[in-house]
Design a protein around this motif. Structure first.
Motif, PDB file in Angstrom:
ATOM      1  N   TRP A   1       0.950  -1.391   0.068  1.00 58.14           N
ATOM      2  CA  TRP A   1      -0.210   0.110   0.065  1.00 58.14           C
ATOM      3  C   TRP A   1       0.777   1.301   0.138  1.00 58.14           C
ATOM      4  N   SER A   2       2.066   1.131   0.546  1.00 52.16           N
ATOM      5  CA  SER A   2       2.705   2.277   0.753  1.00 52.16           C
ATOM      6  C   SER A   2       4.259   1.771   0.641  1.00 52.16           C
ATOM      7  N   PRO A   3       4.980   1.667  -0.282  1.00 53.19           N
ATOM      8  CA  PRO A   3       6.171   1.282  -0.257  1.00 53.19           C
ATOM      9  C   PRO A   3       7.279   2.055   0.323  1.00 53.19           C
ATOM     10  N   GLU A   4       7.510   1.827   1.423  1.00 55.13           N
ATOM     11  CA  GLU A   4       8.473   2.560   2.172  1.00 55.13           C
ATOM     12  C   GLU A   4       9.332   1.898   2.751  1.00 55.13           C
ATOM     13  N   VAL A   5      10.743   2.283   2.840  1.00 56.98           N
ATOM     14  CA  VAL A   5      11.944   1.315   3.256  1.00 56.98           C
ATOM     15  C   VAL A   5      11.630   1.068   4.568  1.00 56.98           C
ATOM     16  N   ARG A   6      11.232   1.761   5.595  1.00 61.54           N
ATOM     17  CA  ARG A   6      10.957   1.328   6.826  1.00 61.54           C
ATOM     18  C   ARG A   6      10.195  -0.053   6.911  1.00 61.54           C
ATOM     19  N   TYR A   7       9.117  -0.369   6.276  1.00 62.59           N
ATOM     20  CA  TYR A   7       8.635  -1.537   6.154  1.00 62.59           C
ATOM     21  C   TYR A   7       9.554  -2.874   5.814  1.00 62.59           C
TER      22      TYR A   7
END
Ligand SMILES: [Zn+2]
Length: 667
Positions: free
Chosen positions: A361-367
């Motif tokens: 849903w939200s391709p962020e590096v933290r995930y």
């Protein structure tokens, strides 16, 4: 009650694994395209998707080895033994030797492993193209079909439907819907990965039975029943709805959404204290699918808030969560929560699944950073690579050791998620959007993206080395964006080159390095991600610290004194409590820290300043630790302590007592 089968000796089991068929072994580079069901109808905006397992092939490395061990274990399990209690329940003859552990015929959870087994076979088929395993699983599905027919066409389980009535009558029963969820998920996985139409038909029959059962239950009564662990019944029904488009499947899925759990999460309140962790995690996977299929923002909020609370405030340095299967404290209170039953492996398995959704849903590096942490420290290393046995927990109280399952006498929940985890090790390495590829994990693998005419080969010895090589093969020049994850821990010295030419590598830690260009065959990218030692203090007690090297949690080796072979494996007799430790921990020393920078006083073994004569080498310590010492890599010496102490990656430590969190005193 029947007698418990004799336990196989280590030698006998080794022979079994060795005899397992090796079809597909040489197929690591071949493309397999199993028949798939129709694509899900998704209303939510999905910004990045993982590539299907069938488009990713692991290359030589530790993940490939673990995948192969698991594949051998799946072959070694006897179909008739797996089917035994299903046949007996259906009134069909079975002469097979009964399984032990949680699959014993007097255990109320019996049959759950069949579901995991079918899921694992489906995933493994997509991962490796192992046709023999597919045939074996397809034949099991056909036998399950006979059981379902003998039961009248709907009900299919290894226990009778009276267990469901016990839920209604408020009588004690373990977790019947949990077990049915596993079987349904296994059948649907067989349909999706192996194109097994009969598996889908059997699942639809089971769901017909479930609908009739649920139609007779009021909402108030259902709310009470949903307090008994029911796995991901909502998730599997949403998945079925995505395959069939039948609104009745979505309606039934809604009945399994737990409003009591979702209400506070939707309002941003963490009321998870006291809850059974994995019970809730499975429900959240259902919430994630509800958001994806319906676009209802409330369910995205629920999932994202839950993820944040569990990943950032309720997880250890390993990315694992839970103590004694529960969240016993408020968020951020973890120093009191170290024990022999910290971080159930099912929780890690399900958190990785959830992370895969939120990243989409939200391709962020933290995930992706969290995914790497939980994957390397909470999945890899929970399988003993010598015999494919897996753990229930990862003990984080100092002085304990890893306790492994038995091949035919454990079948814990975590044995089930274990065979699934190690059947999909190629998952979430690569994601894509319309513009290009995200490289999220540094696991040797080859990606095939037929729509772009692209092969991408990732080769590395990471984390033994910090170099990652990517090479492209393109049917024709292709314009796309390559995004390489620069992890949170890569704080200095990152270098990137394209075809030997140094590139601007100033991307910040926890971001993507992005390059958009027209790629052609032979293009090479080399990434270097130097790792360094860093401390990971407990959020509520900074004097209690773990040490990490890049993404790897390091464990101090505390020897194997008093540790017998039996103590490292489950109790074969006590099926319900067989997962418990038999034996006491030993105390770990307090560390004296001359500085707050651990790299100053925890030195790599290859460092000439470290005198190897001072390093404690434990006699009889198996495999990887000895190899790490021999290689002079990924093993560290804690200098300046009263006794010699060595640190190695937790995921390579077997057969020894260890410490992860240390009480640290500044000198
Ligand atoms: Zn479990």
């Amino acid at each position: 009650m029947s007698a418990i089968e004799p336990r196989l000796s280590r030698r006998q089991f080794g022979a079994l694994l060795a005899a397992a068929p090796l079809a597909g072994h040489g197929l690591a580079g071949e493309r397999v395209q199993p028949r798939r069901g129709p694509l899900p109808k998704e209303a939510a905006s999905i910004k990045a998707r993982p590539f299907p397992l069938s488009q990713v092939r692991l290359l030589s490395g530790s993940c490939y080895t673990l995948q192969d061990r698991n594949r051998s274990y799946l072959h070694a399990l006897d179909s008739d033994r797996l089917l035994h209690t299903f046949r007996l329940t259906a009134g069909l003859a079975s002469k097979a030797q009964q399984l032990g552990g949680w699959e014993r015929p007097d255990i109320e959870l019996r049959g759950h492993f069949m579901g995991h087994y079918l899921s694992a076979c489906g995933l493994m088929y997509s991962s490796t193209g192992d046709e023999l395993l597919k045939s074996k699983a397809t034949a099991i599905v056909a036998e399950l079909g006979k059981c379902q027919k003998a039961n009248g066409g709907g009900w299919l389980s290894a226990f009778p439907p009276q267990f469901m009535q016990r839920l209604v009558e408020r009588l004690p029963v373990w977790a019947p819907w949990y077990t049915l969820h596993k079987i349904l998920a296994g059948l649907i996985d067989m349909y999706q990965h192996c194109g097994d139409e009969q598996a889908l038909a059997i699942a639809l029959g089971m769901v017909g039975w479930a609908r009739r059962w649920a139609d007779a239950i009021s909402d108030a009564e259902m709310s009470r029943i949903l307090q008994v662990e029911y796995g991901g019944m909502n998730e599997v029904l949403y998945n079925l709805h995505a395959l069939t488009g039948d609104p009745a499947h979505a309606d039934l899925a809604h009945r399994f959404d737990d409003a009591r759990l979702e209400g506070p999460l939707a309002e941003g309140r963490d009321e998870l204290q006291g809850q059974h962790a994995n019970t809730q995690l499975a429900k959240l996977l259902g919430a994630a699918r509800r958001y994806e299929l319906t676009g209802e923002e409330r369910y995205r909020r629920i999932v994202e808030f839950f993820w944040q609370q569990v990943a950032l405030h309720r997880s250890y340095c390993t990315g694992g969560t839970s103590n004694g299967q529960r969240w016993r404290t408020g968020p951020g209170i973890l120093a009191s929560e170290l024990g022999s039953t910290t971080q159930e492996c099912c929780c890690t398995h399900n958190m990785l699944k959830l992370t895969r959704h939120v990243f989409g849903w939200s391709p962020e590096v933290r995930y992706a950073d969290f995914y790497e942490r939980a994957f390397l420290n909470g999945i890899v290393g929970t399988m003993n690579p010598t015999d494919a046995m897996t753990t229930f927990y990862v003990p984080l109280e100092s002085g304990y050791w890893k306790l492994f399952s038995l091949p035919f006498d454990s079948f814990w929940c975590c044995t089930g998620t274990g065979v699934e985890s190690f059947a999909k090790l190629g998952d979430s390495i690569f994601f894509h959007d319309e513009r290009g590829v995200f490289v999220n994990l540094f696991v040797p693998a080859r990606l095939h993206w037929p729509e772009k005419g692209l092969f991408l080969r990732l080769e590395t010895r990471f984390p033994d080395e910090d170099r990652i090589h990517l090479e492209l093969q393109c049917e024709r020049p292709v314009s796309l964006t390559l995004r390489l994850r620069i992890p949170y821990w890569a704080t200095r010295g990152v270098t990137i080159s394209l075809n030997g030419e140094p590139q601007d590598a100033s991307a910040a830690p926890a971001s993507y390095w992005t390059l958009e260009r027209t790629w052609k065959t032979g293009d090479r990218v080399e990434l270097r991600l130097p790792m360094k030692l860093h401390a990971h203090p407990m959020p509520d007690d900074p004097t209690l610290q773990a040490y990490m090297y890049g993404p790897l949690v390091l464990a101090g080796t505390l020897g194997n004194e008093g540790l017998s072979y039996e103590m490292m494996y489950a109790d074969p007799v006590n099926a319900r409590r067989g997962e418990g430790m038999r034996g006491q921990p030993v105390p770990a020393p307090e560390l004296v820290a001359p500085s707050s920078e651990p790299a100053d006083w925890i030195r790599p073994l290859g460092d000439p300043a470290v005198d190897l004569r001072d390093v404690e080498v434990v006699a009889g310590s198996p495999g990887d630790w000895s190899r790490a010492l021999a290689d002079g890599g990924l093993a560290f010496r804690v200098t300046g302590q009263a006794r010699a102490l060595s640190l190695v990656p937790l995921n390579r430590l077997f057969g020894q007592r260890y410490a992860v969190y240390w009480r640290v005193r500044q000198s």
